[in-house]
Motif scaffolding. Structure first.
Motif, PDB file in Angstrom:
ATOM      1  N   ASN A 173      10.367  34.004  37.354  1.00 42.10           N
ATOM      2  CA  ASN A 173      10.751  33.606  35.987  1.00 42.10           C
ATOM      3  C   ASN A 173      11.309  34.638  35.297  1.00 42.10           C
ATOM      4  OD1 ASN A 173       8.339  34.911  35.404  1.00 42.10           O
ATOM      5  ND2 ASN A 173       7.693  33.379  34.113  1.00 42.10           N
ATOM      6  N   LEU A 174      11.751  35.838  36.083  1.00 38.68           N
ATOM      7  CA  LEU A 174      12.409  36.818  35.285  1.00 38.68           C
ATOM      8  C   LEU A 174      13.887  36.966  35.257  1.00 38.68           C
ATOM      9  CD1 LEU A 174      12.225  39.615  33.912  1.00 38.68           C
ATOM     10  CD2 LEU A 174      12.211  40.751  36.203  1.00 38.68           C
ATOM     11  N   TYR A 175      14.562  36.809  34.378  1.00 35.06           N
ATOM     12  CA  TYR A 175      16.012  36.698  34.011  1.00 35.06           C
ATOM     13  C   TYR A 175      16.617  37.829  33.348  1.00 35.06           C
ATOM     14  CZ  TYR A 175      14.838  31.891  35.391  1.00 35.06           C
ATOM     15  OH  TYR A 175      14.465  30.875  36.247  1.00 35.06           O
ATOM     16  N   LEU A 176      17.926  38.047  33.602  1.00 37.76           N
ATOM     17  CA  LEU A 176      18.746  39.094  33.175  1.00 37.76           C
ATOM     18  C   LEU A 176      20.047  38.518  32.289  1.00 37.76           C
ATOM     19  CD1 LEU A 176      20.036  42.002  33.492  1.00 37.76           C
ATOM     20  CD2 LEU A 176      21.387  40.946  35.210  1.00 37.76           C
ATOM     21  N   ARG A 177      20.047  39.306  31.269  1.00 36.61           N
ATOM     22  CA  ARG A 177      21.375  39.021  30.371  1.00 36.61           C
ATOM     23  C   ARG A 177      22.360  40.049  30.772  1.00 36.61           C
ATOM     24  NH1 ARG A 177      17.056  39.189  26.441  1.00 36.61           N
ATOM     25  NH2 ARG A 177      16.700  37.232  25.694  1.00 36.61           N
ATOM     26  N   PRO A 178      23.300  39.477  31.643  1.00 41.59           N
ATOM     27  CA  PRO A 178      24.361  40.774  32.143  1.00 41.59           C
ATOM     28  C   PRO A 178      25.125  41.457  31.066  1.00 41.59           C
ATOM     29  CG  PRO A 178      24.604  38.579  33.457  1.00 41.59           C
ATOM     30  CD  PRO A 178      23.629  38.257  32.111  1.00 41.59           C
ATOM     31  N   ASN A 179      25.308  40.674  29.750  1.00 38.25           N
ATOM     32  CA  ASN A 179      26.043  41.497  28.932  1.00 38.25           C
ATOM     33  C   ASN A 179      25.270  42.530  28.093  1.00 38.25           C
ATOM     34  OD1 ASN A 179      24.521  40.187  26.996  1.00 38.25           O
ATOM     35  ND2 ASN A 179      25.859  39.140  25.898  1.00 38.25           N
ATOM     36  N   LYS A 180      24.313  42.624  28.397  1.00 35.50           N
ATOM     37  CA  LYS A 180      23.350  43.866  28.106  1.00 35.50           C
ATOM     38  C   LYS A 180      23.447  44.941  28.936  1.00 35.50           C
ATOM     39  CE  LYS A 180      20.820  43.883  25.255  1.00 35.50           C
ATOM     40  NZ  LYS A 180      21.118  44.092  23.832  1.00 35.50           N
ATOM     41  N   LEU A 181      24.134  44.853  30.126  1.00 33.36           N
ATOM     42  CA  LEU A 181      24.325  45.887  31.168  1.00 33.36           C
ATOM     43  C   LEU A 181      26.001  46.258  31.109  1.00 33.36           C
ATOM     44  CD1 LEU A 181      22.116  44.884  34.135  1.00 33.36           C
ATOM     45  CD2 LEU A 181      21.667  46.380  32.070  1.00 33.36           C
ATOM     46  N   LEU A 182      26.790  45.427  30.986  1.00 34.33           N
ATOM     47  CA  LEU A 182      28.162  45.503  31.095  1.00 34.33           C
ATOM     48  C   LEU A 182      28.598  44.697  29.702  1.00 34.33           C
ATOM     49  CD1 LEU A 182      29.331  44.690  34.856  1.00 34.33           C
ATOM     50  CD2 LEU A 182      29.159  47.018  33.571  1.00 34.33           C
ATOM     51  N   ALA A 183      29.459  45.568  29.134  1.00 32.14           N
ATOM     52  CA  ALA A 183      30.331  44.938  27.851  1.00 32.14           C
ATOM     53  C   ALA A 183      31.265  43.790  28.419  1.00 32.14           C
ATOM     54  CB  ALA A 183      31.086  46.071  27.257  1.00 32.14           C
ATOM     55  N   THR A 184      31.983  44.132  29.266  1.00 29.42           N
ATOM     56  CA  THR A 184      32.922  42.998  29.986  1.00 29.42           C
ATOM     57  C   THR A 184      32.860  43.034  31.341  1.00 29.42           C
ATOM     58  OG1 THR A 184      34.945  44.878  29.971  1.00 29.42           O
ATOM     59  CG2 THR A 184      34.413  43.271  27.861  1.00 29.42           C
ATOM     60  N   ALA A 185      33.474  41.962  32.031  1.00 30.84           N
ATOM     61  CA  ALA A 185      33.808  41.911  33.495  1.00 30.84           C
ATOM     62  C   ALA A 185      34.734  42.833  33.913  1.00 30.84           C
ATOM     63  CB  ALA A 185      33.853  40.552  33.744  1.00 30.84           C
ATOM     64  N   PRO A 186      34.464  43.528  34.869  1.00 33.74           N
ATOM     65  CA  PRO A 186      35.267  44.722  35.426  1.00 33.74           C
ATOM     66  C   PRO A 186      36.766  44.098  35.807  1.00 33.74           C
ATOM     67  CG  PRO A 186      33.526  44.413  37.063  1.00 33.74           C
ATOM     68  CD  PRO A 186      33.317  43.646  35.741  1.00 33.74           C
ATOM     69  N   GLY A 187      36.754  42.860  36.333  1.00 33.87           N
ATOM     70  CA  GLY A 187      37.921  42.203  36.987  1.00 33.87           C
ATOM     71  C   GLY A 187      37.753  42.216  38.481  1.00 33.87           C
ATOM     72  N   ALA A 188      38.835  41.755  39.162  1.00 29.60           N
ATOM     73  CA  ALA A 188      38.817  41.580  40.429  1.00 29.60           C
ATOM     74  C   ALA A 188      39.075  42.982  41.249  1.00 29.60           C
ATOM     75  CB  ALA A 188      40.090  40.647  41.026  1.00 29.60           C
ATOM     76  N   ASP A 189      39.828  43.696  40.676  1.00 27.80           N
ATOM     77  CA  ASP A 189      40.102  45.199  41.228  1.00 27.80           C
ATOM     78  C   ASP A 189      38.709  45.889  41.743  1.00 27.80           C
ATOM     79  OD1 ASP A 189      42.756  44.657  41.180  1.00 27.80           O
ATOM     80  OD2 ASP A 189      43.208  46.117  39.734  1.00 27.80           O
ATOM     81  N   ALA A 190      37.593  45.524  41.004  1.00 29.20           N
ATOM     82  CA  ALA A 190      36.465  46.255  41.327  1.00 29.20           C
ATOM     83  C   ALA A 190      35.936  45.547  42.556  1.00 29.20           C
ATOM     84  CB  ALA A 190      35.493  45.924  40.231  1.00 29.20           C
ATOM     85  N   LEU A 191      36.351  44.620  43.217  1.00 29.33           N
ATOM     86  CA  LEU A 191      35.599  44.118  44.499  1.00 29.33           C
ATOM     87  C   LEU A 191      36.370  44.768  45.732  1.00 29.33           C
ATOM     88  CD1 LEU A 191      35.599  40.425  43.187  1.00 29.33           C
ATOM     89  CD2 LEU A 191      33.882  41.852  43.913  1.00 29.33           C
ATOM     90  N   THR A 192      36.071  45.843  45.954  1.00 30.70           N
ATOM     91  CA  THR A 192      36.387  46.721  47.021  1.00 30.70           C
ATOM     92  C   THR A 192      35.805  46.681  48.379  1.00 30.70           C
ATOM     93  OG1 THR A 192      35.039  48.623  45.932  1.00 30.70           O
ATOM     94  CG2 THR A 192      37.434  48.473  45.107  1.00 30.70           C
ATOM     95  N   ASN A 193      35.507  45.314  48.635  1.00 30.21           N
ATOM     96  CA  ASN A 193      34.842  44.879  49.806  1.00 30.21           C
ATOM     97  C   ASN A 193      35.603  44.597  51.016  1.00 30.21           C
ATOM     98  OD1 ASN A 193      35.597  42.649  48.666  1.00 30.21           O
ATOM     99  ND2 ASN A 193      33.665  41.816  48.102  1.00 30.21           N
ATOM    100  N   GLY A 194      36.831  44.563  50.888  1.00 27.90           N
ATOM    101  CA  GLY A 194      37.782  44.918  51.971  1.00 27.90           C
ATOM    102  C   GLY A 194      38.386  43.151  52.268  1.00 27.90           C
ATOM    103  N   PHE A 195      38.030  42.047  51.275  1.00 27.59           N
ATOM    104  CA  PHE A 195      38.207  40.758  51.623  1.00 27.59           C
ATOM    105  C   PHE A 195      40.003  40.710  51.310  1.00 27.59           C
ATOM    106  CE2 PHE A 195      33.854  39.008  50.516  1.00 27.59           C
ATOM    107  CZ  PHE A 195      33.233  39.990  51.470  1.00 27.59           C
ATOM    108  N   HIS A 196      40.506  39.715  52.054  1.00 25.62           N
ATOM    109  CA  HIS A 196      41.995  39.379  51.883  1.00 25.62           C
ATOM    110  C   HIS A 196      41.899  38.040  51.709  1.00 25.62           C
ATOM    111  CE1 HIS A 196      44.434  43.086  53.494  1.00 25.62           C
ATOM    112  NE2 HIS A 196      42.846  43.046  53.907  1.00 25.62           N
TER     113      HIS A 196
END
Length: 329
Positions: A173-196
């Motif tokens: 039952n441990l949950y995270l508030r993402p906006n406490k770690l990142l002010a905004t979503a970084p966007g699709a360019d951050a997904l550098t995992n090679g997917f096409h």
């Protein structure tokens, strides 16, 4: 996610030492919906230039990776449907755990959050200093995590980013508030995992359903023509979020990898499997109600994974969420 993997800085950045997880608080179960806060966390507005502990905030292009509990007692999960990529890996006792990666959207809450594994360090090297949210790890593993090029964010470092919900018993039952770690979503360019992403390749076999089995867990993906998505079920039960949303990725990858023993064990003495994601092998890619045979290659940990058709061309994924299930080769 159409970006190819870029070369990253070779110098690793040490992060603050994360202590072992504090004793969990017990809580009763309630109904569905976003987990209610038991009052341990203190909501607030994050400083975009600083992390909650006063250190420099992660780079604007950093993805958020969250380790998510996936035993039956942890379901339904929260925020899983908002992830851009969900990785499924085998853990102790043949069970499974998820890593959800967020770049284009940050949900209000994610969880339940659980502990990290050694394999996560190799998997996450494909991203530029990703933010890793987890709740503890084996003591002997923590030095490796601390030396990795990650921005480690645990409850011990950023207490106000986490809270104990009242919907499930501890430790689920441990949950995270993402906006406490990142002010905004970084966007699709951050997904550098090679997917096409793009048009489906020619061929493929019509596929109504595909099941992947671990020793003590299984995943089933069933094609829904109405939704144009693969409906996820786990251990024979439909996978829904606490908001009642059915988890339904656009693309599913069954990636066959080497899964070997590591030097680590859980408190019961079960060996922790190590999933090797650098190398090459075969894969199955599910999209559009069809299954495609593929090859995969990741030459270095800093690189993304390249999925190709039989003739060596990049194998495009459909737009939308991607699930990657690591299966034993």
């Amino acid at each position: 996610m159409g970006q190819t993997a870029r070369t990253r800085r070779a110098t690793t950045t040490a992060v603050l030492v994360a202590a072992a997880m504090t004793a969990a608080l017990a809580a009763g179960c309630t109904g569905t919906g976003t987990p209610a806060d038991d009052g341990r966390g203190q909501p607030g507005t994050p400083d975009a230039s600083r992390s909650a502990d006063g250190t420099a905030a992660p780079a604007a292009g950093s993805v958020l990776a969250v380790k998510i509990d996936n035993v039956r007692a942890a379901r339904p999960q929260t925020g899983l449907d908002a992830a851009d990529v969900v990785y499924a890996e085998q853990v102790e006792g043949g069970l499974s755990r998820l890593m959800a990666v967020y770049a284009t959207k940050l949900p209000k809450v994610v969880g339940p959050v659980r502990s990290a594994r050694e394999s996560d360090l190799e998997l996450l090297r494909q991203f530029e200093r990703p933010v890793l949210a987890f709740s503890g790890a084996q003591g002997k593993l923590m030095p490796l995590i601390n030396k990795a090029p990650l921005d480690v964010q645990t409850p011990e470092k950023v207490a106000d980013a986490y809270f104990r919900g009242t919907d499930k018993p501890s430790p689920h039952n441990l949950y995270l508030r993402p906006n406490k770690l990142l002010a905004t979503a970084p966007g699709a360019d951050a997904l550098t995992n090679g997917f096409h992403h793009g048009a489906a390749p020619a061929g493929g076999e019509p596929t109504a359903s595909r099941t992947v089995r671990y020793p003590a867990a299984r995943f089933t993906f069933t094609w829904s023509a109405d939704r144009n998505r693969w409906l996820v079920s786990q251990d024979g039960t439909p996978t829904v979020t606490t908001d009642g949303e059915r988890v339904a990725p656009a693309t599913v990858v069954v990636q066959y990898v080497k899964i070997r023993k590591s030097a680590f064990h859980d408190f019961l003495g079960n060996n922790t499997p190590y999933t090797e994601t650098v190398g090459s092998g075969r894969a199955e890619v599910l999209r559009g109600g069809r299954s495609y045979d593929a090859g995969w290659e990741r030459a270095r940990a800093e690189d993304g994974t390249r999925f190709t058709t039989a003739d060596g061309a990049p194998l495009n994924f459909a737009r939308g969420q991607v699930w990657v299930v690591f299966a034993k080769a």
